[in-house]
Design an enzyme around this catalytic site. Structure first.
Site, PDB file in Angstrom:
ATOM      1  CB  CYS A   2      -0.937   0.149   1.196  1.00  0.00           C
ATOM      2  SG  CYS A   2      -2.139  -1.164   1.344  1.00  0.00           S
ATOM      3  NE  ARG A  27       4.466   1.546  -0.431  1.00  0.00           N
ATOM      4  CZ  ARG A  27       5.403   0.997   0.305  1.00  0.00           C
ATOM      5  NH1 ARG A  27       6.633   0.951  -0.135  1.00  0.00           N
ATOM      6  NH2 ARG A  27       5.125   0.488   1.492  1.00  0.00           N
ATOM      7  CD1 TRP A  74      -0.388  -6.236  -0.859  1.00  0.00           C
ATOM      8  CD2 TRP A  74      -0.655  -6.191  -3.075  1.00  0.00           C
ATOM      9  NE1 TRP A  74      -0.121  -7.486  -1.339  1.00  0.00           N
ATOM     10  CE2 TRP A  74      -0.276  -7.490  -2.677  1.00  0.00           C
ATOM     11  CE3 TRP A  74      -0.877  -5.929  -4.423  1.00  0.00           C
ATOM     12  CZ2 TRP A  74      -0.117  -8.527  -3.603  1.00  0.00           C
ATOM     13  CZ3 TRP A  74      -0.718  -6.962  -5.325  1.00  0.00           C
ATOM     14  CH2 TRP A  74      -0.338  -8.241  -4.926  1.00  0.00           C
ATOM     15  CG  ASN A 100       1.855   0.544   4.081  1.00  0.00           C
ATOM     16  OD1 ASN A 100       2.998   0.923   3.943  1.00  0.00           O
ATOM     17  ND2 ASN A 100       1.512  -0.699   3.839  1.00  0.00           N
ATOM     18  N   GLY A 101      -0.221  -1.429   6.233  1.00  0.00           N
ATOM     19  CA  GLY A 101       0.255  -2.389   7.223  1.00  0.00           C
ATOM     20  C   GLY A 101      -0.864  -3.320   7.636  1.00  0.00           C
ATOM     21  CD  GLU A 481      11.772 -20.748  -8.561  1.00  0.00           C
ATOM     22  OE1 GLU A 481      11.170 -21.504  -9.327  1.00  0.00           O
ATOM     23  OE2 GLU A 481      11.654 -19.513  -8.615  1.00  0.00           O
ATOM     24  CE  LYS A 485      12.748 -17.273 -11.016  1.00  0.00           C
ATOM     25  NZ  LYS A 485      11.518 -17.683 -10.544  1.00  0.00           N
ATOM     26  CD  GLU A 488      11.612 -16.923 -14.758  1.00  0.00           C
ATOM     27  OE1 GLU A 488      11.669 -17.238 -13.571  1.00  0.00           O
ATOM     28  OE2 GLU A 488      10.546 -16.612 -15.319  1.00  0.00           O
ATOM     29  CG  HIS A 504      19.808 -43.483 -13.759  1.00  0.00           C
ATOM     30  ND1 HIS A 504      19.997 -44.854 -13.734  1.00  0.00           N
ATOM     31  CD2 HIS A 504      19.836 -43.077 -12.465  1.00  0.00           C
ATOM     32  CE1 HIS A 504      20.110 -45.260 -12.474  1.00  0.00           C
ATOM     33  NE2 HIS A 504      20.016 -44.199 -11.681  1.00  0.00           N
ATOM     34  CE  LYS A 603       5.004 -11.330 -11.078  1.00  0.00           C
ATOM     35  NZ  LYS A 603       6.191 -12.133 -10.706  1.00  0.00           N
TER      36      LYS A 603
HETATM   37  C1  F6R Z   1       8.582 -17.769 -13.019  1.00  0.00           C
HETATM   38  C2  F6R Z   1       7.196 -17.418 -12.819  1.00  0.00           C
HETATM   39  C3  F6R Z   1       6.173 -18.322 -13.404  1.00  0.00           C
HETATM   40  C4  F6R Z   1       4.933 -18.355 -12.496  1.00  0.00           C
HETATM   41  C5  F6R Z   1       3.815 -19.176 -13.140  1.00  0.00           C
HETATM   42  C6  F6R Z   1       2.615 -19.286 -12.232  1.00  0.00           C
HETATM   43  O1  F6R Z   1       9.435 -16.860 -12.383  1.00  0.00           O
HETATM   44  O2  F6R Z   1       6.881 -16.429 -12.235  1.00  0.00           O
HETATM   45  O3  F6R Z   1       6.670 -19.603 -13.585  1.00  0.00           O
HETATM   46  O4  F6R Z   1       5.315 -18.932 -11.292  1.00  0.00           O
HETATM   47  O5  F6R Z   1       3.437 -18.578 -14.340  1.00  0.00           O
HETATM   48  O6  F6R Z   1       2.148 -18.030 -11.867  1.00  0.00           O
HETATM   49  P1  F6R Z   1       1.218 -17.844 -10.606  1.00  0.00           P
HETATM   50  O7  F6R Z   1       2.036 -18.146  -9.401  1.00  0.00           O
HETATM   51  O8  F6R Z   1       0.740 -16.435 -10.675  1.00  0.00           O
HETATM   52  O9  F6R Z   1       0.103 -18.845 -10.756  1.00  0.00           O
END
Ligand code: F6R
Length: 608
Positions: A2, A27, A74, A100-101, A481, A485, A488, A504, A603
């Site tokens: 927020c 935010r 938020w 905010n909080g 993971e 990272k 991507e 294997h 995103k």
């Molecule tokens: C990778 C990433 C994606 C999301 C995936 C699911 O850094 O962000 O792999 O994790 O698209 O997204 P959410 O968590 O929003 O369902």
């Protein structure tokens, strides 16, 4: 998160508040609102949705005045709608505030206020504060705010106005950020500096436990206990664009560095000192947890990788079968999901189309759906019977970092809550785990200290053709993971696998100089993983190991060791992912890629 702002001066407050909120939209952007004092009356305009919706509303219904407060939200308590949007007023409309909080004890405060005859309009924790201020007011806003916040527990930055005292705003800070800006004949308040940077460069950062009382001539600061505070404002020299990212060059790096605070925030008010856990959004029917036969976990991408950790954690604590599948696989698999089970759908956005579909299928098949999500009011949260909100705040970088960590913390909280109820976790075990969880923010901070060293290593492997990530058990989950990272944002080919799987097939690809990242935190699997490491080393691999700071063995086999503070092996993913996030970040930076917006990705994946 927020964003909050306040202004006293001679300018048109509406225009200034909206412009300042625009610079705070990163935010949160679930709703926005402003309140302005006008001829001894307070007028409020607020609206769900992005700031533009508020701007449109103000075009139709402008407010005239030169003192006001504003908020961009938020959501944490209460879905994002018009009513839950800030500012909130008391019944008389004479008091108004933005916050905010999180007010942790808002339920008990609300019950007491309801008994005293107060009526509530919103589902927010914030609204209790404005009722408290109105109750405590006897002619001095500063004293009323002091007494009101004395009754509240939690994290807050709160900004309050009163119709009886035009030209005055009172604010207080406990944990959530707050700054004051000074110019000739005008004074500003904001969650952070960029919001007010176009108007002033003379800024004072308010500390935890301080209150500030502003008017057009300036501000006085004192502690909540009433001790005067004298500090000289600083002169800001950097520009607003830099500042929105908190001085970091990319949102991804900023979000990596926010992880200690996110861990703390996700635990706040939930983890009790004895290890018991309050999950405000989970209301399991009597006997459900005791009779639970199986848990399904479903998610995509990073959320799926958090689920891999969740599978091992829940299996170990609850001693029931836990099955995990990608949401896009599960939904088409004709799975044997039965009543008497729980399905945990994990999603940062709560809007991933496949995760929603898999969650709905589970519900249709009689499973009880729990949403582990970061976005209050998201579709997933509305679909689910139970909700566990992670409190990572808005994640801007496409590559998820802090939301992943918050998902892990959510999983540990769930394991504690269910394990204690099922009796598979002892009170002593829970208390010990709780102690370790509480130590994680500080340890995550120390893990971040490696940033500069990792940047140097990254330079040596940026741009290689292939890279492999290995580990066993929870270390394997983290390896998946770490590998995602890297691929991507660096666009390098990267693959994760259980260390035992190498021989294997994939070992055929390891040649002189092939980088292999090994995660090495699970004591009971340590020797096994070391022998996998020796196998790749013997083929000429360049080995980078993520290991505990007191590990004296690993350096014999690895070219580089990325060290993390020791924690319970069970919790190590929260720390071991940090060097891998930093490694991915620095490699992508070295390669000159668009780190926050990698090619071909979005995103939120709201299509199949
Ligand atoms: C990778 C990433 C994606 C999301 C995936 C699911 O850094 O962000 O792999 O994790 O698209 O997204 P959410 O968590 O929003 O369902």
């Amino acid at each position: 998160m927020c964003g909050i702002v306040g202004y006293v001066g001679a300018r048109d407050a509406q225009e200034l508040l909206v412009a300042s909120l625009r610079r705070l939209e990163y935010r949160g952007y679930d709703s926005a609102g402003i309140a302005i004092t006008n001829n001894g009356r307070i007028e409020v305009r607020k609206s769900a949705g992005k700031l533009q919706r508020l701007d449109d509303l103000l075009e139709d219904q402008p407010i005239v005045g030169t003192t006001g407060i504003g908020h961009t939200r938020w959501a944490t308590h209460g879905v994002p709608n018009d009513v839950n949007a800030h500012p909130h007023t008391d019944a008389s409309g004479d008091f108004v505030l933005v916050h905010n909080g999180i007010i942790e004890n808002f339920l008990s405060l609300k019950e007491a206020l309801l008994e005293d005859g107060h009526e509530f309009r919103s589902d927010t924790d914030t609204e209790v504060l404005v009722h408290l201020v109105a109750d405590e007011y006897d002619g001095d806003l500063l004293e009323a705010v002091r007494r009101a916040i004395g009754r509240a527990k939690g994290a807050y930055a709160v900004v309050v106005m009163c119709a009886h005292e035009p030209g005055r705003i009172v604010a207080a800070r406990m944990i959530s950020p707050l700054v004051v800006g000074f110019a000739d004949g005008e004074t500003f308040l904001a969650s952070d500096i960029p919001a007010i940077l176009p108007y002033t460069r003379s800024v004072l950062v308010i500390n935890d436990g301080e209150m500030v009382d502003i008017n057009a001539d300036g501000a006085t600061v004192q502690t909540i206990e009433g001790e005067p505070v004298h500090r000289t404002p600083m002169e800001v020299t950097w520009d607003a664009g830099q500042a929105e990212k908190g001085g970091y060059p990319h949102f991804m790096l900023k979000e990596i560095f926010e992880q200690p605070a996110v861990i703390e925030e996700t635990l706040r008010g939930r983890l009790q000192s004895d290890g018991s856990v309050i999950l405000e959004g989970a209301d399991f029917p009597a006997g459900f947890v005791a009779g639970l036969e199986k848990i399904w976990i479903t998610a995509c991408g990073t959320a799926y990788h958090a689920g891999l950790v969740g599978r091992d954690v829940l299996e170990k604590v609850l001693r029931i079968p836990i099955e995990i599948d990608y949401a896009h696989e599960l939904r088409y698999r004709d799975p044997l999901i039965r009543p008497g089970t729980m399905t945990i759908a994990i999603s940062q956005s709560g809007e991933t189309a496949d995760t929603l579909a898999a969650g709905r299928l589970a519900t249709e098949l009689g499973s009880r759906l729990l949403a582990l999500t970061n976005v209050v009011g998201s579709t997933l949260s509305r679909d689910a019977a139970d909700i566990l909100y992670t409190r990572a705040g808005p994640e801007i970088a496409v590559a998820s970092t802090k939301a992943y960590t918050a998902m892990l913390i959510g999983t540990y909280l769930l394991a504690l809550r269910l394990g204690l109820e099922r009796g598979t976790l002892t009170a002593a075990g829970a208390a010990q785990l709780a102690g370790e969880l509480r130590a994680l923010p500080e340890k995550a901070n120390r893990a971040l200290d490696m940033d500069a060293d990792i940047a140097k290593i990254a330079g040596r492997i940026a741009g290689v053709d292939d890279i492999y990530f290995i580990g066993r058990g929870l270390d394997y989950a983290v390896a998946t993971e770490g590998s995602l990272k890297l691929k991507e944002i660096s666009y390098m080919h990267s693959e994760a696998m259980p260390a035992g799987e190498l021989k294997h097939g994939t070992l055929a690809l390891i040649t002189e100089g092939t980088p292999v990242v090994v995660v090495l935190t699970q004591s009971h699997l340590y020797d096994k993983t070391i022998s996998g490491l020796q196998e790749v080393k013997a083929r000429g691999a360049r080995v980078m190991a993520v290991a505990y700071e007191d590990d004296t063995e690993v350096a014999k086999y690895a070219n580089h060791v990325l060290r993390i503070p020791r924690t319970a092996d069970f919790l190590s993913p929260v720390l071991s992912i940090i060097p891998l996030q930093l490694l991915a970040y620095h490699i992508a930076k070295e390669l000159g890629h668009d780190i926050d917006m990698p090619r071909n990705l979005a995103k939120s994946v709201t299509v199949e």
